[in-house]
Design a protein around this motif. Structure first.
Motif, PDB file in Angstrom:
ATOM      1  N   GLU A   1       0.823  -1.206   0.000  1.00 56.13           N
ATOM      2  CA  GLU A   1       0.000   0.000   0.000  1.00 56.13           C
ATOM      3  C   GLU A   1       0.861   1.261   0.000  1.00 56.13           C
ATOM      4  N   LYS A   2       2.034   1.167   0.681  1.00 51.70           N
ATOM      5  CA  LYS A   2       2.919   2.332   0.676  1.00 51.70           C
ATOM      6  C   LYS A   2       3.431   2.614  -0.731  1.00 51.70           C
ATOM      7  N   TRP A   3       3.811   1.548  -1.405  1.00 49.64           N
ATOM      8  CA  TRP A   3       4.288   1.739  -2.774  1.00 49.64           C
ATOM      9  C   TRP A   3       3.177   2.273  -3.673  1.00 49.64           C
ATOM     10  N   MET A   4       1.944   1.808  -3.453  1.00 52.93           N
ATOM     11  CA  MET A   4       0.828   2.329  -4.241  1.00 52.93           C
ATOM     12  C   MET A   4       0.603   3.809  -3.955  1.00 52.93           C
ATOM     13  N   ALA A   5       0.777   4.193  -2.687  1.00 55.68           N
ATOM     14  CA  ALA A   5       0.620   5.607  -2.345  1.00 55.68           C
ATOM     15  C   ALA A   5       1.680   6.451  -3.031  1.00 55.68           C
ATOM     16  N   LEU A   6       2.913   5.917  -3.086  1.00 61.94           N
ATOM     17  CA  LEU A   6       3.980   6.657  -3.753  1.00 61.94           C
ATOM     18  C   LEU A   6       3.774   6.733  -5.260  1.00 61.94           C
ATOM     19  N   ALA A   7       3.192   5.677  -5.811  1.00 63.23           N
ATOM     20  CA  ALA A   7       3.046   5.618  -7.267  1.00 63.23           C
ATOM     21  C   ALA A   7       1.754   6.237  -7.776  1.00 63.23           C
ATOM     22  N   SER A   8       0.744   6.377  -6.903  1.00 64.50           N
ATOM     23  CA  SER A   8      -0.582   6.801  -7.373  1.00 64.50           C
ATOM     24  C   SER A   8      -0.580   8.155  -8.084  1.00 64.50           C
ATOM     25  N   PRO A   9       0.137   9.201  -7.618  1.00 63.19           N
ATOM     26  CA  PRO A   9       0.122  10.464  -8.383  1.00 63.19           C
ATOM     27  C   PRO A   9       0.668  10.307  -9.789  1.00 63.19           C
ATOM     28  N   TRP A  10       1.700   9.454  -9.937  1.00 65.71           N
ATOM     29  CA  TRP A  10       2.277   9.256 -11.264  1.00 65.71           C
ATOM     30  C   TRP A  10       1.336   8.450 -12.154  1.00 65.71           C
ATOM     31  N   VAL A  11       0.610   7.499 -11.565  1.00 71.36           N
ATOM     32  CA  VAL A  11      -0.386   6.746 -12.341  1.00 71.36           C
ATOM     33  C   VAL A  11      -1.499   7.678 -12.808  1.00 71.36           C
ATOM     34  N   ILE A  12      -1.952   8.550 -11.887  1.00 66.96           N
ATOM     35  CA  ILE A  12      -3.009   9.504 -12.255  1.00 66.96           C
ATOM     36  C   ILE A  12      -2.516  10.451 -13.335  1.00 66.96           C
ATOM     37  N   LEU A  13      -1.290  10.919 -13.199  1.00 70.79           N
ATOM     38  CA  LEU A  13      -0.717  11.825 -14.194  1.00 70.79           C
ATOM     39  C   LEU A  13      -0.611  11.140 -15.557  1.00 70.79           C
ATOM     40  N   THR A  14      -0.230   9.864 -15.556  1.00 73.19           N
ATOM     41  CA  THR A  14      -0.149   9.113 -16.816  1.00 73.19           C
ATOM     42  C   THR A  14      -1.531   8.942 -17.438  1.00 73.19           C
ATOM     43  N   CYS A  15      -2.529   8.653 -16.615  1.00 75.87           N
ATOM     44  CA  CYS A  15      -3.900   8.518 -17.133  1.00 75.87           C
ATOM     45  C   CYS A  15      -4.381   9.821 -17.765  1.00 75.87           C
ATOM     46  N   CYS A  16      -4.106  10.927 -17.096  1.00 79.31           N
ATOM     47  CA  CYS A  16      -4.531  12.225 -17.639  1.00 79.31           C
ATOM     48  C   CYS A  16      -3.836  12.515 -18.967  1.00 79.31           C
ATOM     49  N   ARG A  17      -2.559  12.134 -19.046  1.00 77.26           N
ATOM     50  CA  ARG A  17      -1.843  12.379 -20.307  1.00 77.26           C
ATOM     51  C   ARG A  17      -2.414  11.518 -21.439  1.00 77.26           C
ATOM     52  N   LEU A  18      -2.789  10.273 -21.139  1.00 83.20           N
ATOM     53  CA  LEU A  18      -3.400   9.426 -22.164  1.00 83.20           C
ATOM     54  C   LEU A  18      -4.756   9.977 -22.591  1.00 83.20           C
ATOM     55  N   LEU A  19      -5.519  10.492 -21.636  1.00 83.54           N
ATOM     56  CA  LEU A  19      -6.843  11.016 -21.957  1.00 83.54           C
ATOM     57  C   LEU A  19      -6.762  12.266 -22.822  1.00 83.54           C
ATOM     58  N   ARG A  20      -5.695  13.034 -22.664  1.00 79.98           N
ATOM     59  CA  ARG A  20      -5.547  14.246 -23.478  1.00 79.98           C
ATOM     60  C   ARG A  20      -5.480  13.911 -24.964  1.00 79.98           C
ATOM     61  N   SER A  21      -4.863  12.801 -25.292  1.00 75.97           N
ATOM     62  CA  SER A  21      -4.716  12.435 -26.706  1.00 75.97           C
ATOM     63  C   SER A  21      -5.873  11.606 -27.219  1.00 75.97           C
ATOM     64  N   LEU A  22      -6.839  11.295 -26.353  1.00 74.83           N
ATOM     65  CA  LEU A  22      -7.960  10.464 -26.790  1.00 74.83           C
ATOM     66  C   LEU A  22      -8.943  11.250 -27.645  1.00 74.83           C
ATOM     67  N   ASN A  23      -9.219  12.493 -27.255  1.00 73.60           N
ATOM     68  CA  ASN A  23     -10.156  13.346 -27.990  1.00 73.60           C
ATOM     69  C   ASN A  23      -9.521  14.706 -28.232  1.00 73.60           C
ATOM     70  N   GLN A  24      -9.374  15.088 -29.485  1.00 73.23           N
ATOM     71  CA  GLN A  24      -8.890  16.429 -29.813  1.00 73.23           C
ATOM     72  C   GLN A  24     -10.072  17.389 -29.760  1.00 73.23           C
ATOM     73  N   THR A  25      -9.933  18.436 -28.975  1.00 70.39           N
ATOM     74  CA  THR A  25     -11.033  19.388 -28.832  1.00 70.39           C
ATOM     75  C   THR A  25     -10.490  20.800 -28.929  1.00 70.39           C
ATOM     76  N   GLY A  26     -11.337  21.777 -28.664  1.00 72.12           N
ATOM     77  CA  GLY A  26     -10.934  23.165 -28.840  1.00 72.12           C
ATOM     78  C   GLY A  26     -11.035  23.591 -30.293  1.00 72.12           C
ATOM     79  N   VAL A  27     -10.146  24.495 -30.711  1.00 71.41           N
ATOM     80  CA  VAL A  27     -10.166  25.026 -32.076  1.00 71.41           C
ATOM     81  C   VAL A  27      -8.857  24.750 -32.804  1.00 71.41           C
TER      82      VAL A  27
END
Length: 908
Positions: free
Chosen positions: A636-662
């Motif tokens: 669980e400690k290792w998961m706590a240390l890794a969780s922000p990086w996992v979340i950051l990686t997920c957000c980066r993948l989601l950015r390229s999933l849908n191109q939006t804006g102009v």
């Protein structure tokens, strides 16, 4: 009167919704309209400019065409006809454009690029208001002057087949019609077959003057499959065949009747790269306009490039072609190529009628119309026209007459162009009084929320609302009298229509009572804060409390986002702001976890943890400091240390999933790889309803029986699961990873960040809000109306049902913010030891949502004459309104859950 902070916040948001509604009613007014357009009255046509005592042309010119056929193909983009797709899939139309007796144009449609306001623009020549994007769902009857109204008054027989929006706009204008539902976007075959099946029969008949066909299949294909689908080419080929049949039939009739007909091919709006429409990109506003008639002369080798015109120009051109008066509210210009083959006197007569109509509308809408350049040009043109008529009546074949006629024609065209541009700029007259009233209410609510922060976030989570104090009463009555006097003065002196003045005096008095009460509450809160602060400084020493780095990030990030809404580019690319904020938040959380872990007592020696010893001076004992991560062990400690990086990686993948804006919307992203059937979707609906029913039952059981809070938590999680399943059903297939990663991020932050680090309710609430906003854009949404996916409203439906379709579309659009808000309620409900956490969360959620709305209405008011006010700022204002409605619902839900928890704690 004492109120819980949650109940207080819910009341504030509801009041703010009312204030925003009044502001929107003033900000989206009716466009400029002729004062004589409320009732149709036959008016004598304007005579030709007088030349002395000689008789002049006093009647309307005869019709140019005996019959007119309008083929409107919904979402027909200009490159679908004039580009490579047109050459490949529409060969007959391409031949007419390049070599046939036709005039082709690229007609610009003003936003909002949705069907109903575009039909109004085509038939009235006026620019509809932006609020018509809402009325598009259920179009009211059109009362203003239009080509169809003039045609009916002239006794012409009109037949219509296609989109039922026409039938709603013009309910008594057609001698025969067959409407089809426009919102059931899953059907792109039968919806067009229902139009074409009438074609052969009606073309053989001669008992009509105007035939209108509105095909919806192309638009529906775009909504479901996008503009790159192979189905687009098949549909264009189908439309080309229909155009061939109509043109061949008209040519055959012309040989018998010896009078020309007019065939019009046009689109109401275009189609974005995602297949939707509603915004102002070039693909959405540029539509083809092709006028086909045997009366148009074309020499061999005459190559014409499509000219750019306004969509409103069609109304005046149709009126002239049918020998009808020009609609009174038209701001369009006559398409000159249609009349360039006529004698000079007829050309000048047509141009004079157009310029007179525009100058009259200018006089009615602009007080200082005489100073407008277009009006001055018009007066000069009329004087030249009189001279030309005088010369024409004396000798009608001299070179001087021809030269003067060419000069006069150019002068008229310049005057018409300038008048049209001036009227287009004057299209919206803001209801300033209603805007001010709405702004005052919204700002008072924001001020009250800000001043109530110390009490609302205290341990008691309660605050005193001084509604009965003597000072409050005196100030209240004075403010009410002042506001009443201002209302009477404004409403009796204003020359233009004002929504707030049109309300009943009882309703207006109620709003003034509300404004007065809010102002008195703000003043009381200010005085109480001043007194309490003075006493606190006198009785206590300096405070040891300080803001954490995360608190500063949340404050600066929220403030920075709000300030960024003052720039059109930041609104168009707002998703980039939220992507940056969530990524920065992940890094800040990573820093906090690592600092607690490596500088605290949560890590084992192998992880480099250190033990911090604190000396108890009284007892002389040494204690080990305990950090919030002490409860985690092993993996669980290792998961706590890794969780922000996992979340950051997920957000980066989601950015390229849908191109939006102009700027980057054209870049490719993942395509659709899954489809769903109607029967399967209905089974899922039944399953979802069962889950929601079970969850609601558990919630009611916990409320009525005051059961263990775990029962309430189970009910909430069941409802949340049902809504998550509904989102999975409605979202586009390639958006399923958005939902999956959203659930993963929520799980990681709950298990390894919020609980272990012990974040308070305010911090958790703002984080939920940030991630909810980010996931709104991760879905592919933007601040453009064109990204609203209307096709999801028909998942599981085989016919159009308005209420279910609207609700499903709204939920699918705001699935991200809604799911994160409900997860916040679930998370806080499961934390039974947090006491007033639910009230704190409700207050913080109301504050963080109210702040952008309050500031943004000030920004749009100050930028109401900005170049991009309708294409960028106005759609964002509608989105902010929807966010505020969602906030009101969330706050009410918070309050209900808080009351349930309070009763449970009291009974236990």
């Amino acid at each position: 009167m004492r109120l819980g902070s949650g109940s207080f916040a819910a009341c504030c948001v509801v009041v703010e919704v009312l204030g925003l509604a009044v502001f929107l009613r003033g900000f989206f007014p009716a466009p400029v309209r002729s004062t004589s357009s409320s009732e149709h009255r036959a008016e004598a046509p304007v005579p030709e400019p007088a030349a002395g005592a000689s008789s002049n042309w006093t009647k309307l010119p005869p019709p140019l065409f005996s019959k007119v056929v309008i083929v409107l193909i919904d979402a027909l983009r200009d490159d679908f006809v004039f580009g490579s797709k047109g050459v490949k899939f529409m060969p007959y139309t391409s031949y007419l454009v390049e070599k046939g007796a036709a005039h082709s144009f690229v007609a610009e449609a003003k936003p909002p690029t949705v069907t109903m306001p575009r039909i109004k623009a085509l038939m009235t020549g006026s620019l509809p208001g932006f609020v018509d994007v809402v009325r598009n769902l259920n179009s009211p009857a059109l009362l203003e002057d239009s080509v169809l109204r003039q045609a009916k008054a002239a006794g012409k027989r009109i037949i219509f087949y296609g989109d039922e929006t026409w039938v709603k706009l013009f309910p008594k204008h057609f001698v025969e019609y067959d409407g089809t539902t426009s919102f059931f976007v899953s059907d792109y075959t039968e919806v067009d077959n229902n139009v074409t099946r009438h074609l052969d029969k009606v073309l053989k008949r001669g008992d009509w003057d105007v035939l209108i066909l509105h095909y919806l299949g192309l638009d529906h294909i775009g909504h479901v499959f996008g503009p790159s689908s192979p189905l687009i080419g098949h549909k264009l080929s189908e439309m080309d065949g229909i155009l061939t049949r109509i043109h061949t039939s008209l040519l055959s009739e012309e040989r018998k009747a010896l009078s020309p007909s007019l065939l019009v091919l046009c689109g109401d709006h275009g189609m974005s790269e995602t297949g939707s429409h509603g915004a102002s990109s070039l693909e959405e506003v540029n539509t083809p306009l092709i006028l086909i008639s045997s009366s148009f002369e074309r020499k061999p080798g005459d190559i014409r490039q499509p000219k750019h015109v306004q969509q409103t120009d069609l109304a005046v051109t149709l009126a002239v072609g049918l020998g009808l008066p020009i609609p009174k509210n038209s701001v369009g210009s006559l398409l000159f190529p249609v009349i360039e083959g006529k004698p000079m006197r007829e050309q000048l007569r047509f141009l004079h009628l157009n310029s007179v109509q525009l100058s009259k509308l200018l006089q009615e809408s602009v007080p200082s119309y005489e100073k407008e350049p277009g009006f001055e040009q018009f007066k000069v043109s009329e004087r030249l026209h009189r001279n030309w008529i005088k010369l024409y009546l004396e000798e009608n074949s001299s070179a001087a007459l021809l030269n003067l006629g060419v000069k006069l024609r150019r002068q008229y065209l310049d005057a018409i162009r300038t008048l049209s541009l001036s009227l287009s700029r004057q299209v919206a007259q803001y209801d300033i009084y209603s805007m001010v009233v709405g702004t005052v209410v919204v700002l008072e609510v924001l001020a009250l929320l800000l001043l109530s922060i110390p009490q609302a976030l205290s341990n008691k989570a309660e605050l005193e609302v001084p509604l009965l104090s003597p000072m409050f009463s005196l100030l209240f009555y004075l403010m009410f009298l002042v506001l009443s006097a201002i209302h009477v003065i404004v409403c009796t002196s204003t020359e233009s229509s004002c929504y707030f003045c049109s309300l009943s005096w009882l309703t207006a008095a109620g709003v003034m009572v509300l404004i007065s009460a809010l102002l008195c509450a703000v003043v009381s809160a200010l005085s109480e804060m001043f007194v309490d602060g003075k006493l606190q400084r006198k009785n206590t020493g300096p405070s040891n409390s300080r803001w954490s780095e995360l608190d500063l990030l949340i404050l600066l990030g929220t403030m920075g986002h709000v300030l960024s809404l003052g720039a059109s580019s930041f609104i168009e690319e707002e998703h980039q702001t939220w992507y940056f904020l969530t990524s920065t938040l992940c890094l800040a959380l990573c820093h906090e976890i690592y600092r607690n872990c490596f500088l605290g007592n949560c890590c084992e020696p192998g992880l480099g943890g250190a033990v911090v010893a604190l000396q108890d001076e009284d007892a002389g004992k040494v204690h080990k400091s305990h950090t919030p991560l002490d409860s985690l062990r092993g993996s669980e400690k290792w998961m706590a240390l890794a969780s922000p990086w996992v979340i950051l990686t997920c957000c980066r993948l989601l950015r390229s999933l849908n191109q939006t804006g102009v700027q980057w919307a054209h870049r490719p992203d993942l395509g659709h790889w899954l489809t769903r059937g109607i029967v399967e979707a209905r089974f899922v609906y039944i399953f979802i309803l069962g889950i929601l029913f079970t969850g609601a039952r558990d919630l009611l059981k916990s409320q009525v029986a005051a059961a263990n809070p775990k029962c309430k938590a189970v009910g909430l999680w069941e409802m949340y699961s049902g809504l998550a399943l509904l989102a999975a059903l409605l979202l586009r297939p390639h958006n399923l990873p958005v939902l999956v990663l959203s659930l993963l991020i929520q799980t990681l932050m709950t298990s390894f960040i919020w609980k272990p680090l012990g974040h308070d309710a305010a911090e958790v609430t703002v984080m939920h809000y940030w991630f909810g906003q980010a996931f709104f854009y991760f879905q592919g949404n933007s601040n453009s109306i064109s990204t609203v996916d209307v096709s999801v409203g028909f998942v599981g439906l085989d016919s159009y049902m308005e209420i279910p379709a609207v609700l499903l579309t709204a939920f699918a659009t705001y699935a991200g913010p809604v799911l994160w808000a409900i997860h916040l309620v679930n998370f806080l409900s499961s934390e039974t030891c947090r006491g007033p956490a639910m009230s704190h969360a409700c207050f913080c959620y109301a504050l963080v949502c109210s702040f952008p709305v309050s500031v943004y209405i000030i920004l749009v008011t100050s930028l109401r004459y900005h170049l991009f006010i309708w294409s960028v700022f106005s759609p964002k204002l509608l989105y902010e309104g929807m966010h505020l409605l969602i906030t009101a619902a969330v706050c009410l839900f918070f309050t209900a859950m808080d009351q349930t928890g309070t009763r449970s704690r009291i009974s236990s």
